[in-house]
Design an enzyme around this catalytic site. Structure first.
Site, PDB file in Angstrom:
ATOM      1  N   HIS A  11      40.719  56.035  31.560  1.00 46.50           N
ATOM      2  CA  HIS A  11      40.901  55.492  30.463  1.00 46.50           C
ATOM      3  C   HIS A  11      42.145  56.184  29.659  1.00 46.50           C
ATOM      4  O   HIS A  11      41.948  57.450  29.531  1.00 46.50           O
ATOM      5  CB  HIS A  11      39.817  55.562  29.331  1.00 46.50           C
ATOM      6  CG  HIS A  11      40.084  54.707  28.172  1.00 46.50           C
ATOM      7  ND1 HIS A  11      39.498  55.182  26.949  1.00 46.50           N
ATOM      8  CD2 HIS A  11      40.623  53.537  27.953  1.00 46.50           C
ATOM      9  CE1 HIS A  11      39.827  54.379  25.987  1.00 46.50           C
ATOM     10  NE2 HIS A  11      40.263  53.325  26.470  1.00 46.50           N
ATOM     11  N   HIS A  53      48.769  53.772  21.935  1.00 48.48           N
ATOM     12  CA  HIS A  53      47.759  52.818  21.570  1.00 48.48           C
ATOM     13  C   HIS A  53      47.699  52.296  20.221  1.00 48.48           C
ATOM     14  O   HIS A  53      47.916  50.910  20.060  1.00 48.48           O
ATOM     15  CB  HIS A  53      46.439  53.775  21.624  1.00 48.48           C
ATOM     16  CG  HIS A  53      45.161  52.825  21.270  1.00 48.48           C
ATOM     17  ND1 HIS A  53      44.875  52.690  20.035  1.00 48.48           N
ATOM     18  CD2 HIS A  53      44.085  52.344  21.962  1.00 48.48           C
ATOM     19  CE1 HIS A  53      43.798  51.984  19.944  1.00 48.48           C
ATOM     20  NE2 HIS A  53      43.517  51.811  21.301  1.00 48.48           N
TER      21      HIS A  53
END
Ligand code: G3P
Ligand code: MG
Length: 242
Positions: A11, A53
């Site tokens: 991730h 992000h």
């Protein structure tokens, strides 16, 4: 469909062990023998695709304001590593191109999460798909394009239908299968809390693979794989062997 992907996906590069969405994080994930990497991609103000992000710079860089409010030349000067730890001071925000070239050079795979800045869903989906097609042309394994944004995935499908897609969900809605199938997805990508044996079986009956995020508990990972889960996204690259 062709599914050459491993069961374990790191991730944001290497989860929380290194600054997320940097090449340093991906290198660290690779040092734990991970072979596939999830990272978040969005457009800088001048249309360059970067790994980031958040829509804003404050949390993971020493910059301020919106990612979309800065050209890549400005973003490239920021420190995206010091917020994590001094060892990563000066680590830059990478472009999708830089990361793709490193992964391909090392025979590694990608799950590109299209994370559009608000209002740029279709533009980001199309740009990411076209860039992925260009960069991965002739590659052994195409990158999986995932997104919480149906609009972004629809735009990706329009410009590069050959790239595999996965629709991301937090809480699973009733019509998750219809929504995945309407986008021609290869996979359902769901928050791990919503995944059960029957849900995974139903996805497989619908012709969909299933990816879970973010699974950091080895026992939970084992249970999900026992139900036939195809892949999971994890921060725990040091705890769960790929
Ligand atoms: O792609 C799975 C996961 O990355 C989705 O959530 O917020 O970590 O991008 P987030
Ligand atoms: Mg993500």
């Amino acid at each position: 469909m062709n599914w050459p992907y491993p069961r374990m996906i790191a991730h944001r590069g290497a989860g929380t062990l290194a600054p997320e969405n940097t090449l340093a994080a991906i290198r660290l994930g690779a040092s734990f023998s991970y072979t596939m990497f999830e990272f978040d991609v969005k457009l800088a103000g001048d249309g360059v695709l970067v790994l980031m992000h958040d829509a804003t710079l404050e949390r993971t860089t020493d910059g301020a304001g919106r990612v979309a409010g800065h050209a890549f030349g400005e973003l490239a000067r920021l420190d995206a590593g010091s917020w994590h730890s001094p060892a990563y001071a000066g680590e830059p925000i990478p472009t999708l191109e830089r990361v793709a070239r490193w992964l391909l050079r090392n025979g590694l795979m990608a799950n590109i999460e299209i994370k559009p800045c608000p209002g740029r869903e279709a533009e980001t989906g199309a740009a990411a798909a076209l860039e992925a097609r260009r960069l991965w042309r002739g590659a052994r394994a195409l990158p999986i394009l995932s997104s919480f944004s149906q609009e972004a995935l629809e735009a990706a499908r329009r410009v590069a239908p050959e790239l595999p897609r996965a629709l991301l969900f937090g809480e699973l809605p009733e019509d998750w299968a219809q929504r995945c199938l309407a986008l021609g997805c290869a996979a359902l990508a769901a928050h791990e809390a919503g995944l059960t044996d029957p849900v995974i079986a139903a996805a497989h009956r619908a012709g969909l693979r299933v990816i879970a995020y973010t699974v950091n508990d080895p026992a939970r990972a084992a249970a999900l794989f026992g139900w036939g889960l195809d892949a999971l996204v994890t921060d725990a690259v040091d705890l769960i062997a790929p």
